[in-house]
Design a protein around this motif. Structure first.
Motif, PDB file in Angstrom:
ATOM      1  N   GLY A 104      19.527  58.965 -52.191  1.00  0.00           N
ATOM      2  CA  GLY A 104      19.941  57.621 -51.812  1.00  0.00           C
ATOM      3  C   GLY A 104      20.256  57.626 -50.331  1.00  0.00           C
ATOM      4  N   SER A 105      20.193  56.440 -49.677  1.00  0.00           N
ATOM      5  CA  SER A 105      20.527  56.426 -48.248  1.00  0.00           C
ATOM      6  C   SER A 105      22.020  56.667 -48.060  1.00  0.00           C
ATOM      7  CB  SER A 105      20.075  55.128 -47.579  1.00  0.00           C
ATOM      8  OG  SER A 105      20.551  54.020 -48.268  1.00  0.00           O
ATOM      9  N   TYR A 133      29.990  53.429 -44.785  1.00  0.00           N
ATOM     10  CA  TYR A 133      30.149  54.099 -43.484  1.00  0.00           C
ATOM     11  C   TYR A 133      31.589  54.573 -43.328  1.00  0.00           C
ATOM     12  CZ  TYR A 133      26.180  50.930 -42.921  1.00  0.00           C
ATOM     13  OH  TYR A 133      25.031  50.222 -43.131  1.00  0.00           O
ATOM     14  N   ALA A 176      24.174  47.542 -40.198  1.00  0.00           N
ATOM     15  CA  ALA A 176      23.316  47.231 -41.344  1.00  0.00           C
ATOM     16  C   ALA A 176      22.586  45.935 -41.017  1.00  0.00           C
ATOM     17  CB  ALA A 176      24.148  47.070 -42.606  1.00  0.00           C
ATOM     18  N   ASN A 180      24.934  44.056 -45.807  1.00  0.00           N
ATOM     19  CA  ASN A 180      25.553  43.865 -47.101  1.00  0.00           C
ATOM     20  C   ASN A 180      27.060  44.024 -46.862  1.00  0.00           C
ATOM     21  OD1 ASN A 180      26.381  44.043 -49.755  1.00  0.00           O
ATOM     22  ND2 ASN A 180      25.562  46.086 -50.095  1.00  0.00           N
ATOM     23  N   ASP A 209      20.712  50.429 -40.523  1.00  0.00           N
ATOM     24  CA  ASP A 209      20.537  50.580 -41.966  1.00  0.00           C
ATOM     25  C   ASP A 209      19.720  49.386 -42.466  1.00  0.00           C
ATOM     26  OD1 ASP A 209      20.798  50.669 -44.718  1.00  0.00           O
ATOM     27  OD2 ASP A 209      22.957  51.078 -44.697  1.00  0.00           O
ATOM     28  N   ALA A 211      18.358  48.582 -45.495  1.00  0.00           N
ATOM     29  CA  ALA A 211      18.228  48.614 -46.958  1.00  0.00           C
ATOM     30  C   ALA A 211      17.481  47.388 -47.512  1.00  0.00           C
ATOM     31  CB  ALA A 211      19.608  48.722 -47.598  1.00  0.00           C
ATOM     32  N   TYR A 212      17.548  46.261 -46.791  1.00  0.00           N
ATOM     33  CA  TYR A 212      16.977  45.008 -47.325  1.00  0.00           C
ATOM     34  C   TYR A 212      15.847  44.472 -46.459  1.00  0.00           C
ATOM     35  CZ  TYR A 212      21.300  45.296 -49.936  1.00  0.00           C
ATOM     36  OH  TYR A 212      22.311  45.748 -50.743  1.00  0.00           O
ATOM     37  N   THR A 239      16.072  52.499 -47.974  1.00  0.00           N
ATOM     38  CA  THR A 239      16.368  52.942 -49.332  1.00  0.00           C
ATOM     39  C   THR A 239      15.275  52.487 -50.291  1.00  0.00           C
ATOM     40  OG1 THR A 239      17.941  52.840 -51.159  1.00  0.00           O
ATOM     41  CG2 THR A 239      17.777  50.879 -49.800  1.00  0.00           C
ATOM     42  N   SER A 241      16.272  51.846 -53.393  1.00  0.00           N
ATOM     43  CA  SER A 241      17.102  51.302 -54.476  1.00  0.00           C
ATOM     44  C   SER A 241      16.959  49.800 -54.654  1.00  0.00           C
ATOM     45  CB  SER A 241      18.578  51.581 -54.197  1.00  0.00           C
ATOM     46  OG  SER A 241      18.820  52.955 -54.141  1.00  0.00           O
ATOM     47  N   LYS A 242      16.574  49.084 -53.626  1.00  0.00           N
ATOM     48  CA  LYS A 242      16.619  47.632 -53.702  1.00  0.00           C
ATOM     49  C   LYS A 242      15.219  47.087 -53.983  1.00  0.00           C
ATOM     50  CE  LYS A 242      20.929  48.299 -52.868  1.00  0.00           C
ATOM     51  NZ  LYS A 242      21.552  48.607 -51.617  1.00  0.00           N
ATOM     52  N   ARG A 250      17.681  57.461 -57.081  1.00  0.00           N
ATOM     53  CA  ARG A 250      18.298  57.877 -55.818  1.00  0.00           C
ATOM     54  C   ARG A 250      17.278  58.412 -54.815  1.00  0.00           C
ATOM     55  NH1 ARG A 250      21.037  55.223 -55.317  1.00  0.00           N
ATOM     56  NH2 ARG A 250      22.520  56.244 -53.970  1.00  0.00           N
ATOM     57  N   MET A 251      16.898  57.594 -53.878  1.00  0.00           N
ATOM     58  CA  MET A 251      16.007  58.044 -52.803  1.00  0.00           C
ATOM     59  C   MET A 251      16.232  57.182 -51.564  1.00  0.00           C
ATOM     60  SD  MET A 251      13.626  59.944 -51.518  1.00  0.00           S
ATOM     61  CE  MET A 251      12.545  60.749 -52.680  1.00  0.00           C
TER      62      MET A 251
HETATM   63  C1  LIG Z   1      22.595  49.456 -51.315  1.00  0.00           C
HETATM   64  C2  LIG Z   1      22.768  49.829 -49.896  1.00  0.00           C
HETATM   65  C3  LIG Z   1      22.573  51.138 -49.459  1.00  0.00           C
HETATM   66  C4  LIG Z   1      22.558  52.307 -50.399  1.00  0.00           C
HETATM   67  O1  LIG Z   1      21.414  52.550 -50.962  1.00  0.00           O
HETATM   68  P1  LIG Z   1      21.189  53.877 -51.813  1.00  0.00           P
HETATM   69  O2  LIG Z   1      19.896  54.338 -51.274  1.00  0.00           O
HETATM   70  O3  LIG Z   1      21.146  53.394 -53.221  1.00  0.00           O
HETATM   71  O4  LIG Z   1      22.299  54.847 -51.577  1.00  0.00           O
HETATM   72  C5  LIG Z   1      22.662  51.433 -48.110  1.00  0.00           C
HETATM   73  N1  LIG Z   1      22.949  50.473 -47.228  1.00  0.00           N
HETATM   74  C6  LIG Z   1      23.168  49.206 -47.597  1.00  0.00           C
HETATM   75  C7  LIG Z   1      23.498  48.204 -46.566  1.00  0.00           C
HETATM   76  C8  LIG Z   1      23.103  48.849 -48.943  1.00  0.00           C
HETATM   77  O5  LIG Z   1      23.384  47.595 -49.319  1.00  0.00           O
END
Ligand SMILES: *Cc1c(COP(=O)(O)O)cnc(C)c1O
Length: 381
Positions: A104-105, A133, A176, A180, A209, A211-212, A239, A241-242, A250-251
Motif C-alpha cells: 500500500g502507499s 503522514y 495529497a 483526502n 500523493d 491516490a485519486y 496506489t 487501492s482506489k 495492498r499495493m
Molecule cells: C487511500 C489513500 C492512500 C493509501 O492507500 P493505500 O495504498 O491503500 O495504503 C494514500 N493516500 C491517500 C491520500 C489516500 O486517500
C-alpha cells in the motif's frame, strides 16, 4: 521526547518504557466494517460509503490473473517486482530505475519518513491532509508542521514554501493531490510556482500523493508525474487501492527521478514487502483500461448526483476531484453518523480532523448512492 517509565502489574510487576510519542499516538481509525454494522444493528443490508473503495468490485482480468498465480504462492514473491515495473514503464512512461513499491502507499509514506528523517527533523503538511503522514511521523519521533488550509480547503502552497525556506529541519513535504478527506486539488501551475520557490532549498523532498489522480476532472488539474524529470526533489506516490480496486491486496508505488532516492528506500524496506498476488493483480489492473474508464464514469456521474442532492438539502460541499465528497451537515456529524448507521449506511465523520460537523461520503454503486441520500434526507429533515 523523553522516555516515560510505564509500569504495568500483570501478576508480577514488570517495567518497560515507551516514548511519549508512542504513548500519545492515536491509531488510524478505518471505516466501520460492514460485518460489524450488520451484527450490531441487526440489519439485513448495509451500505459502506466510508473508505473510498472501488464499488465495482475487482476487474475480471485481475480475478483471472489471480487464479493463474495461486499455484505459485508457496514461493517468495519477486523482491524487485520485475513484471510490474515493466508494466508501469509501459503504462505511465516512467523509467525502470525510478520506481519502487510498498504494501500500500501507506507503507511508502512510512518508509519515506524513516529513510529521510532523523530525530529532530520535521515534515510539513496541512491540518486537513491525509492523516497518515502525521501518524507515521509521530511513530518515528519526527515533528509535524501543519500549515492551515486556505478558505477553499486547499493546500496553502505559498505558506508552506515560506515555512520551508525558514526552517532547515523540514526534510519532507507531503501534499495529497487531490487531497483526502477534502477532495480538493492544487493546480499544476501553483505546484510549479511552489517547486520553483523551494528548489534552492537543500535537503528537501516534496512528496505528491496522487491516490485519486485518475478521477481528476478540473482542467487546471494534472499529475505531477509530468514534472518528475524536471524537478529532482519531486517524489510521486500512487496506489492501487482506489481506482484499480485492489485495496484488500495492498499495493502502492513510489516514483523519483533520482535512482539514489529509490535505492535508499529499497535499503530500508523489507525485501518481500509486497506479496506475489498483489504484484500479479496490479499488472492485470493496469492492462484493464476499460475497467478504469468504467470507474471514472461511475464516479463522475455519482458526484454530480451527490452535488444536486446536497444542494437540494442546503448543505455546503466541496467540489471533489476524487471518488468521495466532503460536506457540512451543519450539526454534530457524530450523531448524524450514528443515525445513519441505524439505517444501514456507513459514512465517515471528520471529528478526528477537528471538523465536528463534516461528513465524507464515498461513491458507491448508483443504487447505493440513492439509498444513502434517501437515508441522509430522513435523518436531517
Ligand atoms: C487511500 C489513500 C492512500 C493509501 O492507500 P493505500 O495504498 O491503500 O495504503 C494514500 N493516500 C491517500 C491520500 C489516500 O486517500
Amino acid at each position: 521526547m523523553g522516555m516515560n517509565e510505564v509500569s504495568k502489574t500483570l501478576g508480577n510487576a514488570f517495567n518497560f518504557s515507551v516514548s511519549e510519542d508512542i504513548q500519545n499516538l492515536i491509531p488510524y481509525k478505518p471505516g466501520k466494517p460492514i460485518s460489524e454494522t450488520l451484527r450490531e444493528y441487526k440489519l439485513e443490508k448495509v451500505i459502506k460509503l466510508a473508505s473510498n473503495e472501488n464499488p465495482l468490485g475487482p476487474s475480471l482480468r485481475v480475478e483471472a490473473a489471480l487464479h493463474k498465480a495461486i499455484p505459485w504462492i508457496h514461493q517468495y514473491p519477486d523482491p524487485q517486482c520485475y513484471d510490474l515495473k515493466n508494466q508501469i514503464h509501459q503504462s505511465w512512461d516512467v523509467p525502470l530505475d525510478q520506481m519502487t513499491f510498498g504494501n500500500g502507499s501507506d507503507e511508502l509514506i512510512d518508509l519515506l519518513i524513516r529513510t529521510f528523517c532523523d530525530r529532530g527533523d520535521q515534515i510539513i503538511t496541512s491540518n486537513l491532509a491525509f492523516i497518515s503522514y502525521e501518524l507515521s511521523a509521530q511513530a518515528s519521533h519526527v515533528g509535524v508542521i501543519r500549515v492551515p488550509m486556505t478558505a477553499e480547503l486547499t493546500f496553502d502552497l505559498p505558506k508552506m514554501a515560506e515555512e520551508i525556506l525558514k526552517n532547515p529541519s523540514i526534510k519532507l513535504a507531503f501534499i495529497a493531490n487531490p487531497n483526502n478527506p477534502t477532495g480538493t486539488f492544487v493546480s499544476i501551475n501553483s505546484i510549479q510556482v511552489f517547486l520553483e520557490t523551494v528548489k534552492s532549498r537543500e535537503n528537501l523532498i516534496c512528496v505528491f500523493d496522487e491516490a485519486y489522480v485518475e478521477f481528476l476532472r478540473a482542467s487546471e488539474a494534472q499529475s505531477v508525474l509530468s514534472l518528475l524529470q524536471k524537478y529532482p526533489q519531486v517524489c510521486v506516490l500512487r496506489t492501487f487501492s482506489k481506482t484499480y480496486g485492489l485495496a484488500g491486496l495492498r499495493m502502492g508505488a513510489l516514483f523519483s527521478s533520482q535512482p539514489q532516492i529509490i535505492n535508499y528506500v529499497n535499503k530500508v524496506r523489507k525485501a518481500f514487502n509486497v506479496n506475489m498476488l498483489a504484484q500479479v493483480a496490479a499488472v492485470a489492473a493496469l492492462q484493464d483500461t476499460e475497467y478504469i474508464r468504467r470507474s471514472q464514469e461511475l464516479v463522475w456521474g455519482a458526484l454530480d448526483y451527490f452535488y444536486g442532492a446536497l444542494q437540494e438539502m442546503g448543505l455546503p460541499y466541496w467540489e471533489s476531484q476524487a471518488n468521495f465528497v466532503l460536506f457540512d451537515c451543519k450539526r454534530d456529524s457524530g450523531s448524524v453518523y450514528m443515525e445513519l448507521l441505524k439505517k444501514g449506511v456507513i459514512l465517515r465523520p471528520l471529528a478526528n480532523y477537528g471538523c465536528p460537523t463534516y461528513l465524507r461520503m464515498s461513491v458507491g454503486l448508483p443504487s447505493e448512492n440513492i439509498l444513502a441520500i434517501e437515508a441522509l434526507k430522513e435523518v436531517l429533515i
